[in-house]
Design a protein around this motif. Structure first.
Motif, short mmCIF file in Angstrom:
data_model
loop_
_atom_site.label_atom_id
_atom_site.label_comp_id
_atom_site.label_asym_id
_atom_site.label_seq_id
_atom_site.Cartn_x
_atom_site.Cartn_y
_atom_site.Cartn_z
N ALA A 274 0.75 -1.11 0.01
CA ALA A 274 0.06 0.05 -0.01
C ALA A 274 1.01 1.15 -0.08
N CYS A 275 2.02 1.20 0.66
CA CYS A 275 2.88 2.37 0.97
C CYS A 275 3.56 2.48 -0.70
N ASP A 276 4.16 1.37 -1.17
CA ASP A 276 4.59 1.53 -2.72
C ASP A 276 3.55 2.16 -3.54
N ASP A 277 2.42 1.83 -3.51
CA ASP A 277 1.24 2.27 -4.25
C ASP A 277 1.09 3.83 -4.22
N VAL A 278 1.22 4.40 -3.05
CA VAL A 278 1.35 5.67 -2.68
C VAL A 278 2.59 6.32 -3.39
N ILE A 279 3.67 5.79 -3.35
CA ILE A 279 4.93 6.15 -3.76
C ILE A 279 4.89 6.15 -5.36
N ASP A 280 4.30 4.96 -5.85
CA ASP A 280 4.12 4.97 -7.34
C ASP A 280 3.12 6.08 -8.04
N ARG A 281 2.18 6.25 -7.33
CA ARG A 281 1.08 7.26 -7.76
C ARG A 281 1.83 8.54 -7.60
N ALA A 282 2.67 8.87 -6.42
CA ALA A 282 3.30 10.15 -6.34
C ALA A 282 4.19 10.40 -7.52
N SER A 283 5.19 9.36 -8.03
CA SER A 283 5.83 9.52 -9.02
C SER A 283 5.09 9.82 -10.46
N GLU A 284 4.02 9.06 -10.76
CA GLU A 284 3.17 9.43 -11.87
C GLU A 284 2.59 10.70 -11.81
N ILE A 285 2.09 11.27 -10.77
CA ILE A 285 1.67 12.65 -10.63
C ILE A 285 2.82 13.74 -10.78
N GLY A 286 3.98 13.22 -10.23
CA GLY A 286 5.04 14.26 -10.31
C GLY A 286 5.45 14.41 -11.81
N GLY A 287 5.39 13.36 -12.60
CA GLY A 287 5.83 13.20 -13.86
C GLY A 287 4.79 14.25 -14.64
N LYS A 288 3.58 14.05 -14.47
CA LYS A 288 2.63 14.88 -15.39
C LYS A 288 2.76 16.16 -15.01
N VAL A 289 3.11 16.47 -13.74
CA VAL A 289 3.10 17.95 -13.20
C VAL A 289 4.50 18.71 -13.98
N ALA A 290 5.45 17.73 -14.14
CA ALA A 290 6.56 18.22 -14.82
C ALA A 290 6.26 18.65 -16.36
N ASP A 291 5.46 17.65 -17.08
CA ASP A 291 5.16 17.74 -18.36
C ASP A 291 4.36 19.11 -18.50
N ARG A 292 3.35 19.35 -17.51
CA ARG A 292 2.58 20.62 -17.56
C ARG A 292 3.49 21.85 -17.28
N LEU A 293 4.36 21.75 -16.49
CA LEU A 293 5.30 22.87 -16.15
C LEU A 293 6.17 23.15 -17.70
N ARG A 294 6.48 22.22 -18.03
CA ARG A 294 7.14 22.45 -19.28
C ARG A 294 6.49 23.28 -20.51
N VAL A 295 5.29 22.94 -20.25
CA VAL A 295 4.40 23.70 -21.45
C VAL A 295 3.93 25.12 -20.63
N HIS A 296 3.64 25.32 -19.44
CA HIS A 296 3.32 26.64 -18.86
C HIS A 296 4.72 27.57 -19.02
N LEU A 297 5.88 26.92 -18.86
CA LEU A 297 7.12 27.71 -18.81
C LEU A 297 7.53 28.24 -20.36
N SER A 298 7.19 27.28 -21.21
CA SER A 298 7.35 27.51 -22.74
C SER A 298 6.49 28.73 -23.23
#
Length: 228
Positions: free
Chosen positions: A59-83
């Motif tokens: 269950a803890c690993d699921d939280v970490i994996d989900r956090a990694s997924e969300i963080g990656g999506k945020v990074a993608d959105r940040l790239r667009v916003h910054l550009s």
């Protein structure tokens, strides 16, 4: 991606362990062995305890994996916003990263306790990583007519020199903005890749992301000042 730090011993930890395992204190006592009961029952209790511990870790690993997924999506959105230089969109993304990191931090104690029970304190130790900092001093210097030799003795001469420097100034401003934006995205991508699992690294990364955003805004303001 799990912390391998051994939890400190003491009464608070002992009280938290049964709750973390989802079992009563008496069940935990029988599970760890060394008490009066049939060997077969002791083995079965230990197996049940291990199963519960692994389920909690999953269950803890699921939280970490989900956090990694969300963080990656945020990074993608940040790239667009910054550009697009959509400065107003970025604070909400940084807040989401902090929320995700807090969710992972809430699993820290459970992961430490369960890894200790299972004898896996060092199995998933997080390799220390340094968060690279970026400051204004690391960026290309802006050309200025005022830093030229004293060949110009009046304001008209300086103004003429500024016009000559304008194309170069435009390029340097663009380079500075791109460098800061790229750094911000890289910082987020790196902490997302490890699921915010290390408290220190996650905290330093999020602070650096905030600083980078402020530096990026400063670069935008300097470009408006020089090229408007």
């Amino acid at each position: 991606m799990r912390s391998g730090t051994t939890a400190a011993t003491g009464k608070p930890q002992a009280e938290a362990l049964p709750a973390a395992l989802g079992m009563s204190v008496s069940e935990l006592v029988h599970a760890v062995g060394g008490f009066e009961c049939e060997p077969a029952e002791m083995v079965r209790a230990s197996v049940r305890t291990a199963e519960r511990a692994f389920a909690e870790l999953d269950a803890c690993d699921d939280v970490i994996d989900r956090a990694s997924e969300i963080g990656g999506k945020v990074a993608d959105r940040l790239r667009v916003h910054l550009s697009a230089e959509s400065a107003a969109e970025i604070p909400a993304e940084l807040v989401e990263l902090e929320t995700v990191a807090a969710r992972v931090r809430s699993t820290d104690e459970t992961r430490r306790l369960l890894n200790r029970v299972l004898g896996r304190e060092d199995r998933d130790a997080f390799a220390p990583m340094a968060v690279v900092r970026l400051t204004a001093d690391d960026l290309p210097k802006l050309p200025s007519a005022y830093t030229e030799p004293d060949d110009y003795t009046d304001l008209l001469a300086v103004a003429g020199r500024e016009e000559q420097l304008r194309p170069q100034l435009k390029l340097v401003h663009a380079d500075r903005i791109v460098r800061v934006a790229s750094h911000l995205v890289t910082v987020v991508e790196q902490v997302a890749a490890v699921g915010f699992a290390d408290r220190r690294f996650a905290g330093e990364s999020l602070r650096e992301a905030r600083r980078s955003y402020e530096l990026w805004q400063r670069c935008l303001a300097e470009r408006r000042r020089d090229l408007s």
